[in-house]
Design a protein around this motif. Structure first.
Motif, short mmCIF file in Angstrom:
data_model
loop_
_atom_site.label_atom_id
_atom_site.label_comp_id
_atom_site.label_asym_id
_atom_site.label_seq_id
_atom_site.Cartn_x
_atom_site.Cartn_y
_atom_site.Cartn_z
N PHE A 52 41.60 11.76 35.52
CA PHE A 52 40.99 11.01 34.42
C PHE A 52 39.61 10.49 34.77
CE2 PHE A 52 44.90 9.54 31.77
CZ PHE A 52 45.36 10.84 31.72
N GLY A 53 39.38 10.22 36.04
CA GLY A 53 38.12 9.63 36.46
C GLY A 53 37.01 10.62 36.74
N MET A 54 37.20 11.86 36.36
CA MET A 54 36.16 12.86 36.58
C MET A 54 34.93 12.54 35.74
SD MET A 54 35.53 15.74 38.22
CE MET A 54 37.13 16.51 38.51
N ARG A 55 33.76 12.54 36.37
CA ARG A 55 32.50 12.30 35.67
C ARG A 55 31.47 13.33 36.13
NH1 ARG A 55 35.70 9.50 33.64
NH2 ARG A 55 35.52 7.33 32.93
N GLY A 56 30.60 13.71 35.22
CA GLY A 56 29.50 14.57 35.57
C GLY A 56 28.22 13.77 35.70
N LEU A 57 27.50 13.97 36.78
CA LEU A 57 26.21 13.30 36.99
C LEU A 57 25.09 14.26 36.59
CD1 LEU A 57 26.72 11.49 40.42
CD2 LEU A 57 27.31 10.71 38.11
N SER A 58 24.23 13.80 35.69
CA SER A 58 23.10 14.61 35.25
C SER A 58 22.02 14.65 36.32
CB SER A 58 22.52 14.05 33.96
OG SER A 58 21.92 12.78 34.22
N ILE A 59 21.04 15.51 36.13
CA ILE A 59 19.96 15.63 37.11
C ILE A 59 19.20 14.31 37.30
CG2 ILE A 59 17.71 16.73 37.52
CD1 ILE A 59 18.94 19.36 36.63
N PRO A 60 18.84 13.55 36.23
CA PRO A 60 18.17 12.27 36.47
C PRO A 60 19.00 11.30 37.32
CG PRO A 60 17.84 12.93 34.20
CD PRO A 60 18.84 13.89 34.79
N THR A 61 20.33 11.31 37.15
CA THR A 61 21.18 10.44 37.97
C THR A 61 21.19 10.91 39.42
OG1 THR A 61 22.60 9.90 36.09
CG2 THR A 61 23.51 9.54 38.27
N VAL A 62 21.32 12.21 39.64
CA VAL A 62 21.30 12.74 41.01
C VAL A 62 19.94 12.44 41.65
CG1 VAL A 62 21.54 14.82 42.41
CG2 VAL A 62 22.97 14.52 40.40
N GLU A 63 18.86 12.55 40.87
CA GLU A 63 17.54 12.21 41.39
C GLU A 63 17.46 10.75 41.78
OE1 GLU A 63 14.49 15.31 39.17
OE2 GLU A 63 15.06 13.47 38.13
N ALA A 64 18.03 9.87 40.96
CA ALA A 64 18.00 8.44 41.28
C ALA A 64 18.73 8.17 42.59
CB ALA A 64 18.63 7.65 40.14
#
Length: 519
Positions: A52-64
């Motif tokens: 249930f806790g699966m989340r996708g991190l977008s490129i701006p989040t990975v960059e941060a």
């Protein structure tokens, strides 16, 4: 009853979720005293753990994360948790020969259709692709970093109300009074800070109730794995028993009825049209597509970020990323305001930049809901979108939106890179530009080692680092000015004029100091 009036904080953050914790790290980076108040006593929850806790991190989040030195830790713990492997194995569109890169309303787009050359200001690096994480792992990494940096986190203490004046905010929480210069509500979609502050929260009502359940089916093969549209809604099934369902009932069943095995079984039968029987219900939660946004992200000394500022359906996994982008945009601006170096209007630019970004994501969510309605006309429209997504231009467009590559703030500046994320330039010694932002200061990259720029930047030393170096690929640029959040404030492909750089420096970093103020 303790009284904190003798020990005021620079900032109080309501909410110890990922957005509040990331913001706490940002403010501590600038040396501010930070108190985080969290209503829940225990940070653990089965809804934060896989699946249930699966989340996708977008490129701006990975960059941060990369720019603040958090990415390696998040990647290591994510690998240990198995989130990435489960994302590959669990998503029904991954059970295909082609590698899917994401989806829009369940319609997949594929890596081999994406033309990254249509994004001229991207460079390869550790933060050049989205990634999957488990929410409990992500929160754990951020909480450790915030605590290690000196943020104080109090759990089991939720905000009950506050009194804001022109000079400070007194927060009432858990029977105590806490004084602070600022208060930021990062306390979720039912934000106590937003409600207590009277922030208007405008948007659209829900069309459906969504269900995510982990159950045991009497006959596991009664349902076919994958995503299925039906006359009443939609469901996805991943064996042995993870089911997501959407029933277009106007959101009538969200939080209004107990989530019993019998109720979930009834919904499953209505939505699937199958005589599916559940022998056990392990875990269940509901959600809707209600989409609302605060009309203002700031009222005096109180600000909102994350779900406290905007809510929408979880379709496409944009919510967490939207909140992290709020936090990295707000942190340095609030710190400069507290430190007395902020130029006029800097803190107001938080709303000016992030509110349109939030509105864009809410509309993206609404568009997906429109493609999921159980009507013949919607299914016909979805077929058209499916064909478009299958083209190179279509896949590239949807990847650009879903991955966050399209994010650009409307900043003054002639160069098309202005307002976009800084490319992760690689220098001759192998150093990446993203690593130079870990101290929270701005950055002036001078690829020509131009003496006039070195002189021009001197009055802003301490707020902006000057780096004269050659890049392996400078994308034709001669110089780039970068804000502490990694956003390009100014760029030039011609020999830069020292006077030209002064205006954006003053706009984002305040008035120049006298040269004799610097060693």
């Amino acid at each position: 009853m303790r009284n904190h009036h003798s020990s005021a904080y620079d900032d109080i953050i309501a909410g110890a979720g990922p957005v509040g914790l990331f913001l706490a790290c940002e403010l501590r980076l600038f040396g501010l005293s930070v108190l985080v108040l969290e209503r829940a006593r225990d940070s653990s929850s089965p809804l934060k753990r896989l699946p249930f806790g699966m989340r996708g991190l977008s490129i701006p989040t990975v960059e941060a994360l990369h720019r603040r030195g958090l990415l390696d830790e998040v990647v290591a713990e994510t690998d240990a948790s198995g989130a990435a492997r489960q994302a590959e194995a669990g998503a029904h569109w991954m059970q295909q020969a082609r590698r899917a890169a994401g989806h829009f309303a369940g319609i997949p787009f594929y890596h081999d259709d994406i033309d990254a050359s249509s994004w001229p200001f991207r460079l390869p690096g550790p933060a050049d692709a989205p990634m999957a994480v488990a929410l409990d792992v992500f929160e754990s990494v951020l909480a450790r970093r915030a605590s290690a940096m000196g943020a104080e986190i109090l759990r089991g203490v939720g905000v009950d109300g506050y009194l804001a004046t022109d000079d400070e905010v007194t927060v009432h929480a858990g029977g105590e009074a806490f004084r602070s210069s600022w208060l930021v509500g990062c306390d979720g979609g039912r934000s106590a800070v937003r409600k207590a502050g009277g922030f208007a929260f405008a948007g659209t009502d829900p069309e459906f109730t969504g269900y995510t359940v982990d159950a045991t089916l009497a006959e596991p093969h009664a349902l076919q794995p994958g995503r299925h549209y039906t006359p009443t809604g939609m469901y996805t099934y991943a064996r042995p028993g993870v089911i997501a369902m959407v029933e277009f009932d106007g959101g009538a069943c969200h939080r209004h009825q107990p989530l019993t095995r019998e109720r979930i079984q009834d919904v499953l039968r209505r939505v699937s049209g199958m005589d599916a029987a559940l022998t056990d219900l392990k875990l269940a939660t509901t959600w809707t597509d209600r989409a609302c946004q605060a009309t203002a992200y700031r009222r005096g000394r109180v600000l909102l970020a994350g779900d406290a500022a905007h809510i929408h359906s979880p379709l496409g996994g944009q919510g967490l990323n939207l909140g992290i982008a709020d936090a990295i945009n707000l942190g340095w601006k609030l710190a400069a305001t507290l430190g007395g170096t902020a130029p006029a209007g800097l803190l107001d630019s938080y709303h000016a930049e992030r509110h349109p970004a939030g509105a864009r994501v809410l509309d993206w969510s609404r568009a997906q809901v429109a493609l999921m309605r159980p009507t013949p006309s919607t299914r016909a429209l979805a077929a058209v979108i499916h064909d478009l997504v299958g083209t190179v231009d279509g896949a590239s467009y949807f990847a650009e939106r879903v991955w966050g590559v399209s994010l650009r703030y409307d900043l003054a500046g002639r160069h098309p890179l202005t307002g976009r994320s800084m490319p992760d330039f690689e220098f001759a010694d192998g150093t990446k530009a993203g690593c130079l932002l870990r101290n929270g200061r701005g950055l002036l990259l001078d690829f020509d080692a131009d003496a006039p720029l070195s002189t021009a930047i001197r009055p802003w030393r301490g707020r902006v680092d000057y780096v004269a170096t050659k890049a392996k690929n400078s994308l034709g640029l001669r110089a780039v000015l970068v804000r502490p959040d990694g956003v390009v404030a100014w760029a030039s492909e011609t020999a830069p004029d020292a006077k030209e750089i002064a205006a954006p420096l003053a706009q984002w970093f305040g008035q120049a100091q006298e040269p004799n103020d610097h060693p």
